[in-house]
Design an enzyme around this catalytic site. Structure first.
Site, PDB file in Angstrom:
ATOM      1  N   ASP A 176       2.884 -19.133 -11.686  1.00  0.00           N
ATOM      2  CA  ASP A 176       2.330 -20.471 -11.484  1.00  0.00           C
ATOM      3  C   ASP A 176       3.405 -21.423 -10.969  1.00  0.00           C
ATOM      4  OD1 ASP A 176       3.749 -21.693 -13.683  1.00  0.00           O
ATOM      5  OD2 ASP A 176       2.196 -21.004 -15.058  1.00  0.00           O
TER       6      ASP A 176
ATOM      7  N   SER B 153       0.816  -1.214   0.000  1.00  0.00           N
ATOM      8  CA  SER B 153       0.000   0.000   0.000  1.00  0.00           C
ATOM      9  C   SER B 153       0.850   1.265   0.000  1.00  0.00           C
ATOM     10  CB  SER B 153      -0.961   0.007   1.189  1.00  0.00           C
ATOM     11  OG  SER B 153      -0.244  -0.045   2.404  1.00  0.00           O
TER      12      SER B 153
ATOM     13  N   ASN C 143       1.978  -4.636 -14.567  1.00  0.00           N
ATOM     14  CA  ASN C 143       0.995  -5.695 -14.835  1.00  0.00           C
ATOM     15  C   ASN C 143      -0.066  -5.754 -13.743  1.00  0.00           C
ATOM     16  OD1 ASN C 143       2.646  -6.789 -12.859  1.00  0.00           O
ATOM     17  ND2 ASN C 143       2.944  -8.745 -13.900  1.00  0.00           N
TER      18      ASN C 143
ATOM     19  N   TYR D 259       6.782 -22.306 -12.855  1.00  0.00           N
ATOM     20  CA  TYR D 259       7.870 -21.333 -12.939  1.00  0.00           C
ATOM     21  C   TYR D 259       8.768 -21.548 -11.729  1.00  0.00           C
ATOM     22  CZ  TYR D 259      10.116 -16.784 -13.776  1.00  0.00           C
ATOM     23  OH  TYR D 259      11.014 -15.784 -14.046  1.00  0.00           O
TER      24      TYR D 259
END
Length: 144
Positions: free
Chosen positions: A82, A64, A76, A85
């Site tokens: 996942d 934050s 992104n 990786y």
């Protein structure tokens, strides 16, 4: 309790810690010093590679305070890693864009992650009408 195999870039990187009772998100830190001018982008090395349990994925988002402290946004918006990786060169990074000149030092906490089970297999069934009550459209709170 699930276990995650983790590899750190070097001994300078502070080790990840789960703080019980505070949050189920875990902070990630910059592994290398990064200096950015307004308008520049970079992949910030997070200093870790992990082997997530089968059937899980990690979601990486800014803390934050990241924008306020460093003037960067994650390009992104939510990184998804996942469990495939997990090779020796599969280091985690945070893609960022600088809105002002900034310097990010080694071990600055810039983002956080949590792991979740993968979405179960689903099937879409096309219908002519939906039967739930209409909430009033986009941005609706459900109140009429």
């Amino acid at each position: 309790m699930e276990q995650i195999r983790i590899k750190y870039l070097n001994k300078e990187i502070k080790r990840l810690e789960y703080i019980e009772g505070k949050s189920d998100w875990i902070d990630l830190r910059a592994a290398k010093r990064v200096e950015l001018k307004a308008g520049e982008s970079s992949l910030i090395h997070l200093g870790v590679a992990m082997q997530l349990p089968e059937g899980y994925e990690a979601h990486i988002v800014p803390r934050s305070s990241t924008f306020k402290s460093f003037g960067i946004i994650q390009t992104n918006h939510c990184g998804v890693v996942d469990n495939k990786y997990c090779g020796p060169g599969d280091w985690w990074h945070m893609p960022v864009y600088a809105l002002r000149d900034t310097v990010i030092e080694v071990n600055d906490r810039i983002c956080q992650f949590r792991i979740q089970k993968n979405q179960p297999a689903i099937e879409f069934h096309e219908v002519e009408e939906l039967t739930s009550e209409d909430r009033g459209g986009f941005g609706s709170t459900g109140k009429k």
